[in-house]
Motif scaffolding. Sequence first.
Motif, short mmCIF file in Angstrom:
data_model
loop_
_atom_site.label_atom_id
_atom_site.label_comp_id
_atom_site.label_asym_id
_atom_site.label_seq_id
_atom_site.Cartn_x
_atom_site.Cartn_y
_atom_site.Cartn_z
N ILE A 333 0.26 -1.25 -0.35
CA ILE A 333 -0.06 0.45 -0.44
C ILE A 333 1.11 1.35 0.38
O ILE A 333 0.39 2.45 -0.03
CB ILE A 333 -1.35 0.25 1.51
N SER A 334 1.93 1.51 0.29
CA SER A 334 3.15 1.96 -0.06
C SER A 334 4.51 1.92 -1.01
O SER A 334 5.44 0.86 -0.73
CB SER A 334 3.30 2.57 1.18
N ILE A 335 4.01 2.69 -2.41
CA ILE A 335 5.32 1.76 -3.32
C ILE A 335 6.00 3.38 -3.60
O ILE A 335 5.17 4.44 -3.54
CB ILE A 335 4.28 1.65 -4.39
N THR A 336 7.22 3.61 -3.34
CA THR A 336 8.60 3.91 -3.48
C THR A 336 8.63 4.21 -4.69
O THR A 336 8.77 3.03 -6.32
CB THR A 336 9.80 3.82 -2.53
N ASP A 362 7.23 12.21 -13.78
CA ASP A 362 6.15 13.21 -14.38
C ASP A 362 5.04 13.06 -14.62
O ASP A 362 3.73 12.93 -14.40
CB ASP A 362 6.80 13.61 -15.89
N ALA A 363 5.00 11.31 -15.64
CA ALA A 363 3.95 10.76 -15.49
C ALA A 363 2.51 10.43 -13.89
O ALA A 363 1.78 10.55 -14.04
CB ALA A 363 3.91 9.14 -16.14
N ILE A 364 3.19 9.98 -12.75
CA ILE A 364 2.29 10.31 -11.81
C ILE A 364 1.95 11.43 -11.22
O ILE A 364 0.95 11.83 -10.45
CB ILE A 364 3.19 8.91 -10.86
N GLU A 365 3.16 12.26 -11.47
CA GLU A 365 2.53 13.61 -10.94
C GLU A 365 1.01 13.86 -12.11
O GLU A 365 0.53 14.63 -11.50
CB GLU A 365 3.63 14.61 -11.25
N GLN A 366 1.23 13.19 -12.96
CA GLN A 366 0.37 13.81 -13.56
C GLN A 366 -0.81 13.05 -13.56
O GLN A 366 -2.32 13.49 -13.32
CB GLN A 366 0.43 13.67 -15.15
N GLU A 382 -2.21 8.31 -3.31
CA GLU A 382 -1.72 9.83 -3.48
C GLU A 382 -0.53 9.72 -3.67
O GLU A 382 0.30 8.90 -2.67
CB GLU A 382 -2.10 10.49 -1.79
N TRP A 383 -0.47 10.08 -4.05
CA TRP A 383 1.39 11.03 -4.36
C TRP A 383 2.40 11.58 -3.76
O TRP A 383 1.96 13.25 -4.34
CB TRP A 383 1.23 11.10 -5.61
#
Length: 405
Positions: A333-336, A362-366, A382-383
């Motif tokens: 449930i938490s992935i670095t 960049d893609a995760i931020e999107q 959530e990122w």
Amino acid sequence: MRKLRSNEVFKPGAFPQHTYVSRMSADFPVTYEFRLEQALQTVGFLTSIIGPSKTGKTVLCEKVIGLDKMISLTGNDFKNSTNFWLTIANKVGLSLVGEQTETNSMQGKGMAGVTESKSSSITEKYQTGKDRVIDFFKEHDLVLVLDDFHTAPEEMQFDMAYQLKDAIRKEFKAIVISLPHRADDAIRKNPDLSGRLSLINIEPWQEAALKEIATTGFKALAVEITDEMANQLARESILSPQLMQSICLNLALLLHVDKDKDEQPHEITDKAQLELAYRVTSINFPYDDVVKKLTAGPPTRGQKRKTYELPSGNQADIYHLIMRAIALDPPIISITIDELKKRIDLLFEEKTDKPDRKKIKDAIEQVQGIISDSDVFYQVFEWKDEQIYILDPIFLFYLRWGVAV
Ligand SMILES: Nc1ncnc2c1ncn2[C@@H]1O[C@H](COP(=O)(O)OP(=O)(O)OP(=O)(O)O)[C@@H](O)[C@H]1O
Ligand SMILES: [Mg+2]
């Protein structure tokens, strides 16, 4: 004794009488049931329970108080209400208006000669609706449970807290339940209530307790399950007792344990049995749109997005790769970002063209942008601080078993 049916044993949406697991409270050497009992025994205090969604807050109250003694209202019930006590009176079928009319009519009948009953009827007349409700609760040993308190309008929350403050002094028993990070300020940060609160924080479920749901339940159904299989179920239910109940119910249905009673004893020994149950369990989960939205990424303004070739020969863009990587084994449930990069690499064989760390980030931020701009329902992860935090464990389960992204 009558043989229990699968849906009596595994209850994903209701009180699980046969598979109820009692957990130890975090940091204290006692169970949550004990703590709630202790809180209810502390006369003059209000109990506040906070815990993540679907972790057993309501079920805990049902266990300790008993369904017959628990009067449950939700924050929503007070949406259009102006009178707190009237709403509660209506719930228990106590007619406040009716009682007053009755008192008046007794006076009307001219009972002046009977001094005692006259004075008692006058006292009754001046008793407020609030006092009547409190007396009624005490007389019948009832406990008020205000579930999902955060769904009440904010002004109402403060009024409710104010009303409760006075009522608890009169030995009225009440519990307020909320989700974490939702406005519970009316209760926990209310100076009027400080020193008069019993606080219970429900912690996330651990695998050992989840496993117990499966082992207890299958035992009750006379189904053998190996330790290894029970561990796998616990791992797959990712923090959620409700998911565990659902998977086990589906597993029992797939095994037809309620039918062919005299046939061979049922056994769960095989990973393939579990995997089929996972898939069947995910069928009704409503995340199709969420997955579509998150894998679509931001608008491309007519340009074609770059795709990567997977060993299967299929093409996938960065957004699909991210979802696939999150879905890989083991469910976490938490992935670095480093772990995510490793997982994406695993999707490819050796030296092919694959996205680098920066491209992934960049893609995760999107994606985070898309999530932030969407309804609560889409807030599945959530990122933050270079990590993906899964907020909804059932979404992760759906990603693993429900769809091919
Ligand atoms: N102690 C428990 N033992 C076994 N199963 C449990 C337990 N607690 C919860 N469950 C399972 O999880 C389901 C959800 O629990 P419950 O409705 O109490 O959660 P909740 O925290 O009140 O959720 P919400 O935030 O949505 O109100 C139950 O119907 C049951 O299937
Ligand atoms: Mg609840």
